[in-house]
Write a protein that holds these residues in place. Structure first.
Motif, PDB file in Angstrom:
ATOM      1  N   ILE A   7       0.849  -1.188   0.000  1.00 17.67           N
ATOM      2  CA  ILE A   7       0.000   0.000   0.000  1.00 17.67           C
ATOM      3  C   ILE A   7       0.883   1.235   0.000  1.00 17.67           C
ATOM      4  CG2 ILE A   7      -1.683   1.302   1.356  1.00 17.67           C
ATOM      5  CD1 ILE A   7      -2.532  -1.512   2.518  1.00 17.67           C
ATOM      6  N   GLY A   8       0.781   2.057  -1.040  1.00 17.60           N
ATOM      7  CA  GLY A   8       1.565   3.285  -1.153  1.00 17.60           C
ATOM      8  C   GLY A   8       2.606   3.174  -2.239  1.00 17.60           C
ATOM      9  N   LEU A   9       2.332   3.803  -3.380  1.00 19.40           N
ATOM     10  CA  LEU A   9       3.207   3.680  -4.549  1.00 19.40           C
ATOM     11  C   LEU A   9       3.737   5.048  -4.970  1.00 19.40           C
ATOM     12  CD1 LEU A   9       1.116   1.008  -6.422  1.00 19.40           C
ATOM     13  CD2 LEU A   9       3.339   0.661  -5.328  1.00 19.40           C
ATOM     14  N   GLY A  10       4.506   5.645  -4.060  1.00 21.01           N
ATOM     15  CA  GLY A  10       5.201   6.890  -4.364  1.00 21.01           C
ATOM     16  C   GLY A  10       6.586   6.612  -4.907  1.00 21.01           C
ATOM     17  N   SER A  66       3.140   8.713   3.080  1.00 21.73           N
ATOM     18  CA  SER A  66       3.858   9.972   3.272  1.00 21.73           C
ATOM     19  C   SER A  66       3.941  10.439   4.719  1.00 21.73           C
ATOM     20  CB  SER A  66       3.201  11.071   2.425  1.00 21.73           C
ATOM     21  OG  SER A  66       1.836  11.220   2.780  1.00 21.73           O
ATOM     22  N   ASP A  67       2.942  10.100   5.549  1.00 22.68           N
ATOM     23  CA  ASP A  67       2.945  10.642   6.906  1.00 22.68           C
ATOM     24  C   ASP A  67       2.014   9.837   7.812  1.00 22.68           C
ATOM     25  OD1 ASP A  67       0.331  11.506   6.244  1.00 22.68           O
ATOM     26  OD2 ASP A  67       1.071  13.464   5.605  1.00 22.68           O
ATOM     27  N   GLY A  68       1.999  10.225   9.100  1.00 21.21           N
ATOM     28  CA  GLY A  68       1.209   9.514  10.081  1.00 21.21           C
ATOM     29  C   GLY A  68      -0.290   9.528   9.826  1.00 21.21           C
ATOM     30  N   PRO A  69      -0.890  10.685   9.519  1.00 27.64           N
ATOM     31  CA  PRO A  69      -2.322  10.684   9.236  1.00 27.64           C
ATOM     32  C   PRO A  69      -2.703   9.767   8.072  1.00 27.64           C
ATOM     33  CG  PRO A  69      -1.583  12.907   9.711  1.00 27.64           C
ATOM     34  CD  PRO A  69      -0.341  12.066   9.642  1.00 27.64           C
TER      35      PRO A  69
END
Length: 293
Positions: A7-10, A66-69
């Motif tokens: 999960i997360g494809l930056g 990218s970040d905690g939230p």
């Protein structure tokens, strides 16, 4: 072959997930913007419609966001990872987030009789592409041992640091050192530049001296050329500094040099350079000192 969810494809998530595919694992991916998954799907990954679906299908669920939230949204939301978990699965977060944010996700994962590994990385997009990242890990040791072969497909250096949030603190500690080192390099370069030295040669001398390091080596080209395409942006470095300050308050640590560098990063963002690589600190200081290249 493991059933892996990603999960997360930056900029980091794409090459890291591709390296898992190259290692022969069955990879299923999800990203908020599906278009960013095209290269990974072309490499052999399957697509899922939600983090919940990934958790239901996979034994190892990675997040790189990218970040905690954002981490909490993809894990704790209605269609998040936790909603799709069944017992004995392992969730691994490789993002840079605060210990407090991490602990909240850990509690939710463990409530489903699963384990949570914190696995933030050290290294740039180039190291991600080459599968030579450093991986800092903490969490349940037996779960870490199960995940280790997957880490080895993405990184060269593996560090197990403890059973709780140790990896988060270590990652923030490293990033403050990386950021402050870049401000020091900026000051050295601009001093030499104002004295009439050639910037390219100055960077080469620094890289070949006692203060040379892999970080310095990575930044020779952008500083020499004055082209600051983001390997790691100013805004992301500011975020990590702020997380480090939160940790410093928690543990009672003074960080004066980090505080000064945070102001320099703020100056970069305030002058329209927030999306540039953080080595743009050199250009900011050049402007403050009347240097034009």
């Amino acid at each position: 072959m493991a059933k892996v969810g990603w999960i997360g494809l930056g900029n980091m998530g794409v090459p890291m997930s591709q390296n898992l595919i190259k290692a022969g694992h069955d990879v299923t991916v999800w990203n908020r913007t599906k278009a960013k998954a095209e290269s990974v799907i072309a490499a052999g990954a399957q697509w899922a419609d939600s983090p919940k679906e990934i958790a239901s299908k996979c034994d190892f669920i990675f997040t790189m966001v990218s970040d905690g939230p954002t981490l909490q949204a993809v894990t704790l939301g209605e269609n998040g990872v936790v909603a799709g978990l069944s017992p004995k699965k392992i969730v691994i977060d490789m993002s840079t987030v605060s210990p407090a944010e991490s602990a909240k996700v850990n509690d939710a994962v463990e409530s489903k009789d699963c384990k949570f590994i914190r696995g933030p990385v050290t290294g740039s997009t180039v190291l991600a592409q080459n599968a030579t990242l450093g991986i800092l890990a903490s969490g349940d040791r037996a779960a870490y041992d199960q995940v280790l072969p997957l880490f080895e497909a993405m990184g060269k250096n593996q560090f197990y640091l403890g059973a709780e949030e140790e990896a988060r603190v270590m990652k923030l500690s490293l990033n403050t050192m990386i950021g402050t080192s870049m401000q020091m390099m900026a000051e050295a370069v601009v001093l030499a530049e104002k004295a009439g030295l050639d910037v390219t040669q100055v960077c080469e001398v620094i890289a070949g001296s006692a203060v040379g390091s892999p970080l310095v080596g990575y930044k020779v080209a952008p500083i020499s050329k004055g082209e600051y395409n983001p390997a790691f942006s100013v805004k992301l470095m500011m975020k990590d500094f702020d997380l480090a300050f939160d940790a410093a308050k928690q543990y009672g640590v003074s960080m004066p040099v980090t505080a000064i560098t945070r102001q320099c990063l703020a100056a970069a963002a305030a002058t329209g350079r927030g999306e540039k690589d953080f080595s743009v600190l050199t250009q900011v200081l050049e402007g403050q000192c009347g240097v034009t290249r």
